[in-house]
Design an enzyme around this catalytic site. Structure first.
Site, PDB file in Angstrom:
ATOM      1  N   TYR A 177      -7.478   5.582  12.745  1.00 57.78           N
ATOM      2  CA  TYR A 177      -6.051   5.424  12.411  1.00 57.78           C
ATOM      3  C   TYR A 177      -5.187   6.002  13.529  1.00 57.78           C
ATOM      4  O   TYR A 177      -4.216   5.381  13.963  1.00 57.78           O
ATOM      5  CB  TYR A 177      -5.788   6.142  11.087  1.00 57.78           C
ATOM      6  CG  TYR A 177      -4.352   6.184  10.629  1.00 57.78           C
ATOM      7  CD1 TYR A 177      -3.781   5.104   9.961  1.00 57.78           C
ATOM      8  CD2 TYR A 177      -3.567   7.326  10.826  1.00 57.78           C
ATOM      9  CE1 TYR A 177      -2.457   5.168   9.511  1.00 57.78           C
ATOM     10  CE2 TYR A 177      -2.261   7.397  10.380  1.00 57.78           C
ATOM     11  CZ  TYR A 177      -1.707   6.314   9.720  1.00 57.78           C
ATOM     12  OH  TYR A 177      -0.420   6.375   9.268  1.00 57.78           O
ATOM     13  N   LYS A 218      -2.467   4.047  15.793  1.00 60.22           N
ATOM     14  CA  LYS A 218      -1.050   4.439  15.798  1.00 60.22           C
ATOM     15  C   LYS A 218      -0.574   4.758  17.215  1.00 60.22           C
ATOM     16  O   LYS A 218       0.593   4.551  17.550  1.00 60.22           O
ATOM     17  CB  LYS A 218      -0.839   5.627  14.858  1.00 60.22           C
ATOM     18  CG  LYS A 218      -1.027   5.258  13.386  1.00 60.22           C
ATOM     19  CD  LYS A 218       0.041   4.284  12.948  1.00 60.22           C
ATOM     20  CE  LYS A 218      -0.239   3.626  11.629  1.00 60.22           C
ATOM     21  NZ  LYS A 218       0.829   2.714  11.200  1.00 60.22           N
TER      22      LYS A 218
HETATM   23  N1  LIG Z   1       3.042   7.769   4.043  1.00 64.88           N
HETATM   24  C1  LIG Z   1       2.912   8.589   5.068  1.00 64.88           C
HETATM   25  O1  LIG Z   1       2.799   9.819   4.913  1.00 64.88           O
HETATM   26  C2  LIG Z   1       2.923   8.046   6.479  1.00 64.88           C
HETATM   27  C3  LIG Z   1       2.854   8.949   7.556  1.00 64.88           C
HETATM   28  C4  LIG Z   1       2.833   8.447   8.848  1.00 64.88           C
HETATM   29  C5  LIG Z   1       2.888   7.079   9.080  1.00 64.88           C
HETATM   30  N2  LIG Z   1       2.980   6.233   8.025  1.00 64.88           N
HETATM   31  C6  LIG Z   1       3.019   4.783   8.317  1.00 64.88           C
HETATM   32  O2  LIG Z   1       4.056   4.145   7.606  1.00 64.88           O
HETATM   33  C7  LIG Z   1       3.645   2.837   7.195  1.00 64.88           C
HETATM   34  C8  LIG Z   1       3.803   2.698   5.695  1.00 64.88           C
HETATM   35  O3  LIG Z   1       3.018   3.694   5.055  1.00 64.88           O
HETATM   36  P1  LIG Z   1       2.904   3.790   3.467  1.00 64.88           P
HETATM   37  O4  LIG Z   1       2.564   5.200   3.138  1.00 64.88           O
HETATM   38  O5  LIG Z   1       4.110   3.172   2.873  1.00 64.88           O
HETATM   39  O6  LIG Z   1       1.602   2.877   3.209  1.00 64.88           O
HETATM   40  P2  LIG Z   1       0.939   2.444   1.804  1.00 64.88           P
HETATM   41  O7  LIG Z   1      -0.538   2.566   1.960  1.00 64.88           O
HETATM   42  O8  LIG Z   1       1.581   3.180   0.657  1.00 64.88           O
HETATM   43  O9  LIG Z   1       1.355   0.908   1.659  1.00 64.88           O
HETATM   44  C9  LIG Z   1       0.843  -0.028   2.561  1.00 64.88           C
HETATM   45  C10 LIG Z   1       1.057  -1.417   1.994  1.00 64.88           C
HETATM   46  O10 LIG Z   1       0.399  -2.317   2.902  1.00 64.88           O
HETATM   47  C11 LIG Z   1      -0.441  -3.185   2.177  1.00 64.88           C
HETATM   48  N3  LIG Z   1      -1.604  -3.513   3.017  1.00 64.88           N
HETATM   49  C12 LIG Z   1      -2.642  -2.694   3.352  1.00 64.88           C
HETATM   50  N4  LIG Z   1      -3.529  -3.362   4.104  1.00 64.88           N
HETATM   51  C13 LIG Z   1      -3.048  -4.626   4.252  1.00 64.88           C
HETATM   52  C14 LIG Z   1      -3.519  -5.782   4.916  1.00 64.88           C
HETATM   53  N5  LIG Z   1      -4.696  -5.795   5.566  1.00 64.88           N
HETATM   54  N6  LIG Z   1      -2.757  -6.905   4.883  1.00 64.88           N
HETATM   55  C15 LIG Z   1      -1.590  -6.931   4.208  1.00 64.88           C
HETATM   56  N7  LIG Z   1      -1.106  -5.871   3.533  1.00 64.88           N
HETATM   57  C16 LIG Z   1      -1.821  -4.724   3.563  1.00 64.88           C
HETATM   58  C17 LIG Z   1      -0.835  -2.436   0.914  1.00 64.88           C
HETATM   59  O11 LIG Z   1      -1.195  -3.329  -0.131  1.00 64.88           O
HETATM   60  C18 LIG Z   1       0.416  -1.619   0.606  1.00 64.88           C
HETATM   61  O12 LIG Z   1       1.310  -2.313  -0.236  1.00 64.88           O
HETATM   62  C19 LIG Z   1       2.184   2.694   7.645  1.00 64.88           C
HETATM   63  O13 LIG Z   1       2.136   1.993   8.856  1.00 64.88           O
HETATM   64  C20 LIG Z   1       1.735   4.116   7.846  1.00 64.88           C
HETATM   65  O14 LIG Z   1       0.699   4.226   8.792  1.00 64.88           O
HETATM   66  C21 LIG Z   1       2.992   6.676   6.734  1.00 64.88           C
END
Ligand SMILES: NC(=O)c1ccc[n+]([C@@H]2O[C@H](COP(=O)([O-])OP(=O)(O)OC[C@H]3O[C@@H](n4cnc5c(N)ncnc54)[C@H](O)[C@@H]3O)[C@@H](O)[C@H]2O)c1
Length: 247
Positions: free
Chosen positions: A156, A160
């Site tokens: 991951y 990123k």
């Molecule tokens: N939540 C955090 O703490 C955090 C921290 C740093 C970065 N991020 C980044 O922010 C973004 C959003 O994070 P989040 O926490 O909302 O994620 P999440 O896991 O809650 O939601 C991700 C969504 O993407 C969909 N998804 C997953 N794989 C998929 C695929 N192969 N094709 C289509 N859809 C797919 C899932 O069904 C889900 O609805 C991500 O890129 C994540 O890496 C999040």
């Protein structure tokens, strides 16, 4: 007047957490929303929520790492709304193991979804924007994990880091078409990536702000980057992390 009036916004991974909050916020600012997510129940639920707040939303089910699914999504959105102005890339999956314990197939899957999936949605939506001829805005999600070593993750974090680089390359290559590309690197926000449960206890001493973030606090920065307010910003990855990167 909304900040995204008349814009068509594709929210990849819009079914949950940050993508969900962004879909709702962008709609409240006048954008018409298309959610692209692999989980139909999540996409349908957010589509309903956007409609309940008076917005317009459709969804397409598919997987970001599958080029045919990405092309199908673009065709359906263009058929329905006529164009795409904004792309927000939220879909990702994560590992929770050190390299020496990470299965090779799991490694490949995480790179496939989190890195290659972001690349494919960027590439083919940008192609559509170029065809339209009047620009657009693309916002990717990187992560604070791109900038530090981590004991429990590797694939991951690599993906990123690649998104930071992809965002700079796209900014340079697509500016000539009026397309701006930027990214956000969140700290811990809402539930962890792939997690089902929102964090109850948000307090943490590792952040200047003293607490973890809410999805809405990522959505508001995504809105800024997607809007004309950020018209002079290209290729940046904003550290939206409660100050975690400066402590
Ligand atoms: N939540 C955090 O703490 C955090 C921290 C740093 C970065 N991020 C980044 O922010 C973004 C959003 O994070 P989040 O926490 O909302 O994620 P999440 O896991 O809650 O939601 C991700 C969504 O993407 C969909 N998804 C997953 N794989 C998929 C695929 N192969 N094709 C289509 N859809 C797919 C899932 O069904 C889900 O609805 C991500 O890129 C994540 O890496 C999040």
């Amino acid at each position: 007047m909304g900040r995204l009036d008349g814009k068509i916004a594709v929210i990849v991974g819009g079914g949950r957490n940050i993508g969900r909050a962004s879909s709702k916020l962008f709609a409240s600012e006048g954008a018409k929303i298309a959610i692209f997510d692999m989980e139909e129940s999540r996409a349908a639920a957010v589509t309903e929520e956007v409609a309940e707040q008076g917005g317009e939303c459709m969804y397409v089910v598919g997987e970001v790492q599958k080029v045919d699914d990405v092309k199908n999504m673009i065709a359906k959105v263009v058929e329905h709304y006529g164009r795409i102005d904004i792309l927000l890339n939220c879909a990702a999956i994560s590992d929770r193991k050190p390299m020496l314990e990470l299965d090779d197939e799991d490694y490949r899957k995480i790179i496939e979804v989190t890195q290659n999936g972001t690349y494919f949605t960027c590439k083919y939506v940008a192609e559509q924007m170029v065809k339209q001829g009047d620009g657009g805005a693309i916002v990717n999600f990187s992560s604070g994990s791109a900038f530090n070593g981590n004991k429990q993750r590797v694939a991951y974090d690599m993906a990123k880091g690649a998104i930071v680089t992809l965002t700079m390359d796209m900014a340079v290559q697509l500016a000539q078409y009026g397309i701006r590309t930027n990214a956000i690197a969140p700290g811990i926000t809402g539930s962890q990536v792939g997690g089902m449960i929102a964090m109850e206890d948000r307090s943490t001493n590792n952040l200047v702000g003293g607490r973890a973030g809410y999805p809405e606090e990522q959505a508001s920065v995504a809105l800024f980057l997607a809007s004309d307010d950020a018209r002079h910003l290209y290729g940046q990855t904003l550290r939206n992390d409660g100050g975690g990167s400066v402590l």
